[in-house]
Enzyme design. Structure first.
Site, PDB file in Angstrom:
ATOM      1  N   CYS A  16      -8.410  -3.382   2.282  1.00 46.18           N
ATOM      2  CA  CYS A  16      -7.696  -3.258   3.747  1.00 46.18           C
ATOM      3  C   CYS A  16      -7.402  -1.987   4.348  1.00 46.18           C
ATOM      4  CB  CYS A  16      -6.527  -4.028   3.529  1.00 46.18           C
ATOM      5  SG  CYS A  16      -5.271  -4.260   4.898  1.00 46.18           S
ATOM      6  N   SER A  59      -4.643  -0.674   5.282  1.00 47.18           N
ATOM      7  CA  SER A  59      -3.179  -0.189   4.898  1.00 47.18           C
ATOM      8  C   SER A  59      -3.530   0.690   3.850  1.00 47.18           C
ATOM      9  CB  SER A  59      -2.415  -1.597   4.884  1.00 47.18           C
ATOM     10  OG  SER A  59      -2.422  -2.212   5.837  1.00 47.18           O
ATOM     11  N   HIS A  66      -4.261   3.774   4.657  1.00 47.27           N
ATOM     12  CA  HIS A  66      -2.882   4.201   5.579  1.00 47.27           C
ATOM     13  C   HIS A  66      -2.394   5.369   4.575  1.00 47.27           C
ATOM     14  CE1 HIS A  66      -2.960   3.032   9.444  1.00 47.27           C
ATOM     15  NE2 HIS A  66      -3.012   1.745   9.192  1.00 47.27           N
ATOM     16  N   HIS A 122      -3.621  -4.655  -2.047  1.00 45.47           N
ATOM     17  CA  HIS A 122      -2.325  -5.484  -1.613  1.00 45.47           C
ATOM     18  C   HIS A 122      -3.106  -6.841  -1.301  1.00 45.47           C
ATOM     19  CE1 HIS A 122      -3.456  -3.569   2.056  1.00 45.47           C
ATOM     20  NE2 HIS A 122      -3.014  -4.480   2.664  1.00 45.47           N
ATOM     21  N   CYS A 151      -3.785 -10.957   2.896  1.00 45.35           N
ATOM     22  CA  CYS A 151      -3.306 -10.106   4.216  1.00 45.35           C
ATOM     23  C   CYS A 151      -4.044 -10.125   5.196  1.00 45.35           C
ATOM     24  CB  CYS A 151      -3.385  -8.523   3.428  1.00 45.35           C
ATOM     25  SG  CYS A 151      -3.209  -7.382   4.630  1.00 45.35           S
TER      26      CYS A 151
HETATM   27 ZN   LIG Z   1      -3.512  -5.288   4.286  1.00 44.53          ZN
END
Ligand SMILES: [Zn+2]
Ligand SMILES: [Zn+2]
Length: 384
Positions: free
Chosen positions: A40, A42, A45, A72, A179
């Site tokens: 993902c 994220s 990030h 995650h 997610c």
């Molecule tokens: Zn995610």
């Protein structure tokens, strides 16, 4: 036990795949054997430094964000349960929700599990049971992304992060619902509240946006305009229910104007890789009077500059709202979406563009940056 996991020792470096020491589960925790993990945005990030731990939380718990085991978006099988775990037993299949849902806080109680109070500790990287670490390497405690850390062959996490699912659902597909799928689908169905006959624009068609497209289509939108600069993603968006595509918001504007006889889109959903405050006005300008823009994509934690015409926002009653986890409830919506998948109404297989062994995780992220994947996924080889 010893496992292989991808660790980020500090921002702006590669993921380091190495041996990690994993402790047994303590009270309220479970040991899971994971099948794989979605790559993902994220976690990217974390790499770029856009997503940093709140200093107040760091001080409260006496922890640092790095080093951290990423990941995650995972699913697996319960191997062992710690004392006091009552809802799971060895052999159960679970999807990991990236937000824990305790079931007892005021937000969980009112049906907003995506805002569970435990969410304050998402980036603290410790077990939400007692705020200590079960993962260690080179003599240091390791954090775990979103309290779960799915970039490892096994993990230990709180029962609050585990959503039990039916055993006949393929775990690699189910992982995505932890997610990206729920975040995108819920952004359309819950946050935007797409109704039959509406015109919906989805900006950014990666692992989240593609699911906003299918959520809008499933809700009966008349037009779903998928906006993405990458041709491959625009093509794929049509598989998920987009009726029209555009390479940019500038290109989408005359299309939306034409499709709606000059009125504008009822709903606009922003699911770009990185949210940019300077693009808010462009999204709002695609939106009709009384329409709604849903801001799902994550921006840098210190980003606070927004370009927005407040005059038009008031006079045209436009709404701009944020959304996390698609404003969905993990314990209701994860099983619900998997039911839709089993009935052929929700596409999951088509989301996975490419799978990678854990050793190639950095290549997986490079492919994401290059726009090659809707969703890349690392798969664990438990045969070794
Ligand atoms: Zn995610
Ligand atoms: Zn809660």
């Amino acid at each position: 036990m010893k496992i292989n996991a991808a660790v980020l020792w500090e921002p702006k470096t590669d993921w380091s795949v190495e041996e990690v020491e994993l402790d047994s589960p303590r009270a309220g925790e479970v040991l899971l054997k994971l099948v794989g993990s979605g790559l993902c945005h994220s976690d990217e990030h974390l790499v770029t430094g856009d997503m940093t731990l709140d200093p107040a939380v760091a001080a409260e718990l006496g922890v640092q964000q790095f080093p951290i085991v990423g990941g995650h978006e995972g699913a697996g099988e319960v191997v062992e349960v710690g004392p006091g775990v009552t809802t799971l037993q060895p052999g159960d299949h679970v999807v990991l929700g990236f937000i824990p849902s305790c079931g007892r806080c005021a937000f969980c109680a009112k049906g907003k599990q995506n805002l569970c109070d435990l969410g304050a500790y998402l980036l603290a990287g410790r077990q939400v049971t007692d705020f200590t670490a079960r993962h260690h390497a080179k003599g240091q405690d390791l954090g775990i992304m979103c309290c779960i850390g799915t970039f490892g062959e096994y993990t230990v996490c709180s029962e609050a992060s585990c959503i039990k699912i039916e055993p006949d659902i393929p775990l690699d597909k189910a992982a995505l619902v932890g997610c990206g799928v729920t975040t995108g689908w819920g952004s359309a169905v819950y946050a935007a509240g797409v109704q039959q006959g509406e015109t919906v624009v989805v900006i950014g068609c990666g692992g989240v946006g593609m699911n906003a497209v299918q959520g809008a289509a499933l809700s009966g939108a008349a037009h779903v305009i998928a906006v993405d600069p990458v041709e491959f993603k625009r093509e794929q968006a049509q598989v998920f229910g987009a009726t029209h595509t555009a390479a940019s918001m500038e290109e989408a504007l005359p299309l939306v104007t034409d499709l709606t006889w000059g009125v504008g889109a009822d709903k606009v959903i922003a699911t770009m890789g990185v949210g940019d405050g300077l693009l808010v006005e462009s999204a709002m300008s695609l939106c009709a009077k009384g329409g709604r823009v849903v801001w799902t994509n994550i921006a840098g934690i210190n980003e606070s500059d927004v370009k927005l015409n407040l005059f038009n926002m008031s006079l045209q009653e436009k709404q701009l709202i944020g959304s996390i986890f698609g404003s969905a409830n993990p314990r209701r919506d994860i099983p619900r979406l998997l039911k839709l998948y089993q009935e052929g109404k929700l596409k999951l297989d088509e989301l996975i563009t490419k799978t990678y062994p854990l050793a190639d995780i950095n290549q997986g992220y490079q492919d994401m940056r290059d726009g090659k994947n809707i969703r890349g996924m690392v798969m664990y080889d438990h045969a070794h």
